[in-house]
Write a protein that holds these residues in place. Structure first.
Motif, PDB file in Angstrom:
ATOM      1  N   ARG A 220      15.989  -3.385  -3.842  1.00 16.33           N
ATOM      2  CA  ARG A 220      15.672  -3.567  -5.261  1.00 16.33           C
ATOM      3  C   ARG A 220      14.675  -2.501  -5.716  1.00 16.33           C
ATOM      4  NH1 ARG A 220      12.490  -8.091  -4.900  1.00 16.33           N
ATOM      5  NH2 ARG A 220      12.836  -8.288  -2.669  1.00 16.33           N
ATOM      6  N   LEU A 221      14.799  -2.091  -6.959  1.00 18.99           N
ATOM      7  CA  LEU A 221      13.786  -1.205  -7.534  1.00 18.99           C
ATOM      8  C   LEU A 221      12.878  -2.069  -8.386  1.00 18.99           C
ATOM      9  CD1 LEU A 221      16.012   1.816  -8.644  1.00 18.99           C
ATOM     10  CD2 LEU A 221      14.845   1.411  -6.461  1.00 18.99           C
ATOM     11  N   GLU A 222      11.588  -2.031  -8.075  1.00 19.99           N
ATOM     12  CA  GLU A 222      10.657  -2.895  -8.795  1.00 19.99           C
ATOM     13  C   GLU A 222       9.564  -2.061  -9.457  1.00 19.99           C
ATOM     14  OE1 GLU A 222      11.279  -5.959  -9.165  1.00 19.99           O
ATOM     15  OE2 GLU A 222      12.322  -6.754  -7.401  1.00 19.99           O
ATOM     16  N   GLY A 223       9.105  -2.547 -10.590  1.00 18.05           N
ATOM     17  CA  GLY A 223       8.049  -1.851 -11.340  1.00 18.05           C
ATOM     18  C   GLY A 223       6.661  -2.301 -10.916  1.00 18.05           C
ATOM     19  N   LYS A 224       5.642  -1.780 -11.615  1.00 21.90           N
ATOM     20  CA  LYS A 224       4.266  -2.002 -11.175  1.00 21.90           C
ATOM     21  C   LYS A 224       3.816  -3.461 -11.272  1.00 21.90           C
ATOM     22  CE  LYS A 224       1.970  -0.414 -15.467  1.00 21.90           C
ATOM     23  NZ  LYS A 224       3.053  -0.624 -16.424  1.00 21.90           N
ATOM     24  N   ASP A 225       4.462  -4.259 -12.123  1.00 23.64           N
ATOM     25  CA  ASP A 225       4.043  -5.650 -12.289  1.00 23.64           C
ATOM     26  C   ASP A 225       4.782  -6.632 -11.381  1.00 23.64           C
ATOM     27  OD1 ASP A 225       2.063  -5.159 -14.162  1.00 23.64           O
ATOM     28  OD2 ASP A 225       3.540  -5.086 -15.801  1.00 23.64           O
ATOM     29  N   TYR A 226       5.680  -6.103 -10.546  1.00 27.03           N
ATOM     30  CA  TYR A 226       6.386  -6.971  -9.599  1.00 27.03           C
ATOM     31  C   TYR A 226       5.367  -7.665  -8.688  1.00 27.03           C
ATOM     32  CZ  TYR A 226       8.943  -8.177  -5.323  1.00 27.03           C
ATOM     33  OH  TYR A 226       9.441  -8.838  -4.242  1.00 27.03           O
ATOM     34  N   ILE A 227       5.552  -8.967  -8.479  1.00 30.09           N
ATOM     35  CA  ILE A 227       4.641  -9.702  -7.586  1.00 30.09           C
ATOM     36  C   ILE A 227       5.181  -9.617  -6.153  1.00 30.09           C
ATOM     37  CG2 ILE A 227       3.609 -11.953  -7.044  1.00 30.09           C
ATOM     38  CD1 ILE A 227       2.579 -10.715  -9.659  1.00 30.09           C
ATOM     39  N   VAL A 228       4.413  -8.974  -5.308  1.00 30.21           N
ATOM     40  CA  VAL A 228       4.842  -8.721  -3.930  1.00 30.21           C
ATOM     41  C   VAL A 228       4.932 -10.037  -3.147  1.00 30.21           C
ATOM     42  CG1 VAL A 228       4.266  -7.491  -1.792  1.00 30.21           C
ATOM     43  CG2 VAL A 228       3.809  -6.430  -4.016  1.00 30.21           C
ATOM     44  N   GLN A 229       5.995 -10.169  -2.351  1.00 26.06           N
ATOM     45  CA  GLN A 229       6.236 -11.389  -1.576  1.00 26.06           C
ATOM     46  C   GLN A 229       5.966 -11.140  -0.093  1.00 26.06           C
ATOM     47  OE1 GLN A 229       7.278 -14.297  -3.275  1.00 26.06           O
ATOM     48  NE2 GLN A 229       6.813 -12.942  -5.006  1.00 26.06           N
ATOM     49  N   ASP A 230       5.621 -12.217   0.609  1.00 27.62           N
ATOM     50  CA  ASP A 230       5.402 -12.113   2.048  1.00 27.62           C
ATOM     51  C   ASP A 230       6.678 -11.597   2.715  1.00 27.62           C
ATOM     52  OD1 ASP A 230       3.770 -12.583   4.410  1.00 27.62           O
ATOM     53  OD2 ASP A 230       5.169 -14.195   4.876  1.00 27.62           O
ATOM     54  N   GLY A 231       6.564 -10.555   3.526  1.00 29.29           N
ATOM     55  CA  GLY A 231       7.727 -10.031   4.237  1.00 29.29           C
ATOM     56  C   GLY A 231       8.500  -8.969   3.471  1.00 29.29           C
ATOM     57  N   ASP A 232       8.020  -8.570   2.301  1.00 33.57           N
ATOM     58  CA  ASP A 232       8.670  -7.460   1.594  1.00 33.57           C
ATOM     59  C   ASP A 232       8.449  -6.164   2.373  1.00 33.57           C
ATOM     60  OD1 ASP A 232       9.760  -8.793  -0.549  1.00 33.57           O
ATOM     61  OD2 ASP A 232       8.143  -8.294  -1.955  1.00 33.57           O
ATOM     62  N   ILE A 233       9.524  -5.430   2.603  1.00 31.32           N
ATOM     63  CA  ILE A 233       9.376  -4.075   3.150  1.00 31.32           C
ATOM     64  C   ILE A 233       9.365  -3.146   1.942  1.00 31.32           C
ATOM     65  CG2 ILE A 233      10.346  -2.306   4.652  1.00 31.32           C
ATOM     66  CD1 ILE A 233      11.887  -4.543   6.103  1.00 31.32           C
ATOM     67  N   MET A 234       8.301  -2.375   1.796  1.00 27.70           N
ATOM     68  CA  MET A 234       8.119  -1.601   0.565  1.00 27.70           C
ATOM     69  C   MET A 234       8.068  -0.107   0.845  1.00 27.70           C
ATOM     70  SD  MET A 234       6.540  -3.867  -2.056  1.00 27.70           S
ATOM     71  CE  MET A 234       4.930  -3.238  -2.392  1.00 27.70           C
ATOM     72  N   LEU A 235       8.701   0.613  -0.055  1.00 28.31           N
ATOM     73  CA  LEU A 235       8.530   2.065  -0.088  1.00 28.31           C
ATOM     74  C   LEU A 235       8.052   2.403  -1.491  1.00 28.31           C
ATOM     75  CD1 LEU A 235       8.962   4.807   1.371  1.00 28.31           C
ATOM     76  CD2 LEU A 235      11.204   4.881   0.293  1.00 28.31           C
ATOM     77  N   ILE A 236       6.874   2.988  -1.579  1.00 29.51           N
ATOM     78  CA  ILE A 236       6.301   3.281  -2.892  1.00 29.51           C
ATOM     79  C   ILE A 236       6.653   4.715  -3.302  1.00 29.51           C
ATOM     80  CG2 ILE A 236       4.176   3.342  -4.274  1.00 29.51           C
ATOM     81  CD1 ILE A 236       4.671   0.584  -3.035  1.00 29.51           C
ATOM     82  N   ARG A 237       7.288   4.855  -4.453  1.00 32.70           N
ATOM     83  CA  ARG A 237       7.520   6.184  -5.027  1.00 32.70           C
ATOM     84  C   ARG A 237       6.365   6.469  -5.970  1.00 32.70           C
ATOM     85  NH1 ARG A 237      11.055   8.515  -1.751  1.00 32.70           N
ATOM     86  NH2 ARG A 237      12.911   7.213  -1.448  1.00 32.70           N
ATOM     87  N   PHE A 238       5.757   7.643  -5.814  1.00 31.24           N
ATOM     88  CA  PHE A 238       4.597   7.963  -6.654  1.00 31.24           C
ATOM     89  C   PHE A 238       4.539   9.448  -6.926  1.00 31.24           C
ATOM     90  CE2 PHE A 238       1.441   9.861  -3.715  1.00 31.24           C
ATOM     91  CZ  PHE A 238       2.177   9.762  -2.542  1.00 31.24           C
ATOM     92  N   ASN A 239       3.698   9.787  -7.858  1.00 31.72           N
ATOM     93  CA  ASN A 239       3.569  11.180  -8.274  1.00 31.72           C
ATOM     94  C   ASN A 239       2.147  11.397  -8.777  1.00 31.72           C
ATOM     95  OD1 ASN A 239       3.969  13.725  -9.135  1.00 31.72           O
ATOM     96  ND2 ASN A 239       5.276  13.194 -10.885  1.00 31.72           N
ATOM     97  N   VAL A 240       1.398  12.247  -8.075  1.00 31.74           N
ATOM     98  CA  VAL A 240       0.022  12.513  -8.563  1.00 31.74           C
ATOM     99  C   VAL A 240      -0.192  14.003  -8.809  1.00 31.74           C
ATOM    100  CG1 VAL A 240      -1.214  10.499  -7.697  1.00 31.74           C
ATOM    101  CG2 VAL A 240      -0.785  12.438  -6.173  1.00 31.74           C
TER     102      VAL A 240
END
Ligand SMILES: Nc1nc2c(ncn2[C@@H]2O[C@H](COP(=O)(O)OP(=O)(O)O)[C@@H](O)[C@H]2O)c(=O)[nH]1
Ligand SMILES: [Mg+2]
Length: 352
Positions: A332-352
């Protein structure tokens, strides 16, 4: 998560510290000047499984850092917390009160006889008095400066709560109010877990020290363990521990029981990151937004947050690989307000 271990002299703080972390700090120590520090890695089958699949260079479990504060001889022993301890404890996020419930004629209790519930009430009182002193000092100054703003009102509310004999952790505050008093680091507002330290004579008995009833009455969490025996077992080679636990009637590993209770009490969950370089578990509070969770990894990830690619661990394992999970529509693609769940495997896309 940084946890402070507190309690009266010789209640078994160092014994419990050793049994939870596997450290070998000196027990019965009087002359020690240094605090004992150790880390408890949170066992997590999901990390083990991900590590099998990714064979990463580095595997990192979630951690609890424990600090067992050095006794302060000059301060005397009628109090559990010396002023040095009070200061050191402001830095921790949660407290574990080791309550003596074991009988041992050779180990003197600083308040006379062993009385676990009395110790709980005394220690609460110490923390509340310390908070009250801070509050009164601030209120006085605000009065002098005629600064009767919202914080003034809020501190007044805290004061009344303590004067009614209650710890600040039972005072309901909005998120905004919480922020406004956070800087004071009130001790009686910190989450507190009771850890009853029983002797082996207590095994199989129902609430021998009255702590269970006390915990129920005050809405607190109690973990019961036999510190001295647990410490012995924790220092055996790993493959011998299970047999000894069985023989001694110790039940489930105290570390596991402690961690379950601590996670539940503190409202903690873990999200996971997985890749070649590292497989890792990250501890956050329930209800954390994706952007804030990203900030736990690195502040750049929060600042430059674009989106999170999320697959739940269960879906990942069922599918067998990330590619298959994606095929099955579990990425799933989730935005910044997504509430993270226990066991979520996350890859954060970012740009600074
Ligand atoms: N019988 C018994 N003795 C204990 C237990 N836990 C600690 N002790 C003893 O109590 C004394 C003080 O323990 P320690 O862990 O140093 O307490 P601390 O001052 O709170 O750090 C030591 O002599 C320990 O062996 C326990 O569960 N049962
Ligand atoms: Mg000690």
């Amino acid at each position: 998560m940084k946890v402070g271990i507190i309690g009266f002299a010789r209640s078994g703080k160092t014994t419990v510290f050793n049994s939870l972390t596997g450290a070998r700090a000196e027990v019965g120590a009087f002359g020690s000047r240094e605090a004992n520090l150790a880390v408890l890695k949170v066992p997590d089958e999901r990390i083990d499984r991900l590590a099998e699949i990714y064979t990463p260079k580095k595997i990192t479990y979630a951690e609890f850092q424990f600090v067992d504060i050095a006794p302060d001889e000059a301060a005397g022993e009628e109090k559990a917390l010396s002023s040095a301890a009070l200061t050191a404890l402001r830095q921790v996020e949660a407290l574990v009160h080791v309550v003596r419930a074991f009988a041992n004629e050779n180990v003197m209790h600083p308040l006379g006889g062993v009385d676990a519930v009395r110790d709980c009430r005394s220690l609460e009182e110490e923390m509340q008095i310390d908070d009250l002193i801070i509050i009164e000092r601030r209120l006085e100054r605000m009065e002098k400066e005629n600064k009767k703003d919202r914080q003034f009102e809020l501190l007044g509310q805290c004061k009344a709560h303590i004067e009614a004999g209650k710890p600040l952790r039972t005072l309901e505050l909005s998120a905004q109010e919480e922020k406004e008093i956070a800087g004071f680091c009130f001790l009686s507002r910190k989450p507190l877990l009771l850890l009853g330290n029983y002797g082996d004579e207590a095994i199989g008995k129902d609430d021998p020290a009255g702590l269970l009833a006390y915990a129920a009455e005050t809405g607190q969490t109690l973990v019961e363990l036999c510190g001295a025996m647990e410490m012995e077992v924790s220092q055996l080679p790993e493959d011998e521990r299970a047999a000894f636990r069985e023989e001694l009637g110790l039940g489930e590993e105290s570390r596991t029981r402690f961690l379950k209770s601590a996670y539940a009490m503190l409202g903690l969950i873990s999200f996971l990151t997985a890749g070649e370089p590292e497989v890792r578990a990250w501890t956050i509070r329930k209800g954390t937004r994706a952007q804030d969770a990203a900030g736990v990894i690195h502040s750049d990830l929060a600042r430059g947050f674009i989106r999170a690619e999320v697959t739940h661990y269960d879906d990942f394992v069922k599918a067998g690989s990330m590619a298959k999970a994606k095929e099955a529509g579990h990425l799933r693609l989730e935005g910044k307000d997504y509430i993270v769940q226990d066991g979520d495997i996350m890859l954060i896309r970012f740009n600074v």
